[in-house]
Design a protein around this motif. Structure first.
Motif, PDB file in Angstrom:
ATOM      1  N   GLN A 315       0.816  -1.209   0.000  1.00 17.72           N
ATOM      2  CA  GLN A 315       0.000   0.000   0.000  1.00 17.72           C
ATOM      3  C   GLN A 315       0.856   1.267   0.000  1.00 17.72           C
ATOM      4  O   GLN A 315       0.639   2.187  -0.803  1.00 17.72           O
ATOM      5  CB  GLN A 315      -0.917  -0.009   1.226  1.00 17.72           C
ATOM      6  N   ASN A 316       1.850   1.344   0.864  1.00 18.52           N
ATOM      7  CA  ASN A 316       2.640   2.562   0.976  1.00 18.52           C
ATOM      8  C   ASN A 316       3.388   2.864  -0.314  1.00 18.52           C
ATOM      9  O   ASN A 316       3.469   4.024  -0.744  1.00 18.52           O
ATOM     10  CB  ASN A 316       3.621   2.452   2.143  1.00 18.52           C
ATOM     11  N   TYR A 319       0.956   4.285  -2.829  1.00 20.99           N
ATOM     12  CA  TYR A 319       0.522   5.633  -2.489  1.00 20.99           C
ATOM     13  C   TYR A 319       1.613   6.671  -2.789  1.00 20.99           C
ATOM     14  O   TYR A 319       1.347   7.746  -3.335  1.00 20.99           O
ATOM     15  CB  TYR A 319       0.148   5.711  -1.002  1.00 20.99           C
ATOM     16  N   VAL A 320       2.844   6.338  -2.395  1.00 20.51           N
ATOM     17  CA  VAL A 320       3.950   7.277  -2.613  1.00 20.51           C
ATOM     18  C   VAL A 320       4.153   7.524  -4.100  1.00 20.51           C
ATOM     19  O   VAL A 320       4.272   8.680  -4.552  1.00 20.51           O
ATOM     20  CB  VAL A 320       5.242   6.753  -1.962  1.00 20.51           C
ATOM     21  N   LYS A 370      11.663  10.827  -2.747  1.00 21.87           N
ATOM     22  CA  LYS A 370      10.631   9.842  -2.414  1.00 21.87           C
ATOM     23  C   LYS A 370      10.773   8.587  -3.281  1.00 21.87           C
ATOM     24  O   LYS A 370      10.535   7.464  -2.807  1.00 21.87           O
ATOM     25  CB  LYS A 370       9.247  10.460  -2.561  1.00 21.87           C
TER      26      LYS A 370
END
Length: 456
Positions: A315-316, A319-320, A370
């Protein structure tokens, strides 16, 4: 007032056939000509040799009309609109923004000749740039100067006497100007051999008794001018474009080389150049972030990090990368808007250019990092592109008029004007940039600050 909703055609973000051709031609050059030389050139420790390793690619760019694509067709240039220039710049910057900066500076040096030069100067200088049979012609732009007290050009428009701000002087002596002083950071000025570009546009103080924005002008200094020396600067990013120090020691330049329309208004030249380069720097950040995003996405779709499934299903990670993708799209269209505005307003766009440059370069520096976080420690391995991409991205907010200082000060100056319309950009209205907008934030306190009382 009634509104006929059925007749609206909306805003068209689709590229025309001609625009698509420009984009694809630039992509072909970047991926097939430039990319093969970038990695080795970037790792060459000697900055001049690193730049020289891009020379064959530059000659090919010249032959393909890229090197002077921004100059008008009537003087042999490519005649690209600023929107078309932005489309091409993203493709080249996605491979190497340093090389793209070399091309950009050709425009910073020679567009002012088109704006303000005499017809003789346009024919002599612009024609020479666009008709070089060797394909090696370089033009340099020199405004920045060394840091120091009281000098340095971060506050070039500070309203204090010389030598604050721009300190290179050009004193009239008959039919010549005599130049003295130092420039630091200008690009292209040293040329391919460190001995000088074909021509350099230099912002000088033609009235040494004036300070701040007064008494500044632009003059052309040609290769081989006695009394001019160059020293290449070693940088950590944009290593494939050459920055140099220039030292002028009683260098004599023909008075006819002064760009007459800039006499006393060299400060406005600097600001107009920043307007033009704002979306170019912004789209350069888009190109670098795009490369980082595509590399991180490919990594996430390949590696499992011990899971039964690739990382993209975490998930992370999703999302990023989704946030990064949104930032890239938003900044790309902001750059298109800025370039279109400059096309519509005679190459002026001092406000939108500065907004574009500050927002896009800072937003996308964070986005590159990121992407590195998604890849993790492997992003530090130099066999992957991230280390170079981070170095390149870190340059954007501090070059081309640093965001902390010159760029934000220009925005502040416009916003503080009593006549400023906050909806001007939304309504595509012309926002004039004046000398009165320049000196904001630069007023110095001459008295020493009061010392705090000691605690009993």
């Amino acid at each position: 007032m009634s509104i006929d909703f059925g007749q609206s055609t909306g805003i068209n973000f689709s590229l025309s056939d001609d625009q698509k051709k420009v984009q694809l031609a630039a992509r072909d050059f970047a991926e097939n000509v430039l990319a093969p030389v970038v990695r080795d050139a970037d790792r060459e420790p000697d900055p001049l040799k690193a730049f020289q390793m891009t020379k064959p690619a530059y000659v090919e760019a010249y032959k393909r009309g890229i090197a002077f694509c921004m100059l008008p067709k009537e003087y042999g240039g490519g005649g690209l609109t600023n929107v078309e220039l932005i489309l091409a710049a993203e493709e080249i910057c996605a491979v190497d923004p340093g090389f793209a900066c070399t091309v950009l500076v050709n425009g910073l040096a020679l567009l002012p000749v088109w704006y303000w030069g005499t017809e003789e100067q346009k024919q002599r200088v612009l024609r020479a740039a666009t008709s070089d049979t060797s394909g090696e012609y370089l033009a340099g732009y020199a405004a920045s100067e060394p840091p120091g007290t009281p000098g340095g050009t971060a506050n070039f428009d500070a309203p204090m006497p010389h030598p604050v701000g721009i300190g290179v002087t050009a004193r009239r002596d008959g039919d010549q100007y005599v130049l003295n002083g130092r420039k630091y950071w200008p690009c292209n000025v040293g040329g391919w051999d460190g001995e000088g570009a074909n021509v350099n546009l230099v912002v000088v103080r033609t009235d040494p008794d004036s300070g701040g924005t007064e008494g500044l002008s632009a003059i052309l200094v040609e290769r081989g001018t006695p009394g001019v020396t160059y020293d290449i600067i070693e940088t950590f990013g944009h290593r494939l474009t050459p920055n140099s120090e220039i030292v002028f020691e009683d260098a004599r330049v023909p008075a006819d080389n002064l760009i007459q329309g800039t006499l006393g208004n060299g400060d406005l030249l600097i600001n107009r150049n920043f307007a033009w380069s704002g979306p170019v720097a912004g789209i350069a950040a888009v190109g670098v972030a795009r490369t980082a995003y595509e590399a991180a996405l490919a990594w996430a779709k390949t590696y499992t990090a011990g899971s039964p499934h690739p990382m993209i299903y975490f998930q992370n990670v999703g999302y990023v990368l989704g946030d990064v993708a949104a930032r890239i799209e938003a900044c790309r269209y902001f750059c298109w808007k800025a370039a279109h505005y400059i096309d519509q307003h005679e190459y002026h766009g001092e406000l939108i250019g500065a907004l574009n440059k500050t927002y896009c370069t800072e937003t996308l520096l964070d986005s590159v990092y990121k992407c590195m976080q998604v890849v993790g420690v492997n992003s530090a391995d130099r066999k992957h592109p991230f280390e170079k991409l981070l170095r390149e991205a870190a340059i954007f907010p501090i070059y081309d008029g640093g965001n902390f200082g010159m760029q934000r000060r220009r925005i502040h100056g416009v916003l503080a004007s009593p006549d400023f319309n906050p909806r001007a950009l939304m309504d595509d209205e012309y926002v004039e940039f004046t000398k009165q907008m320049e000196t904001i934030d630069t007023i110095q306190h001459t008295e020493a600050p009061q010392q705090p009382l000691e605690m009993a």
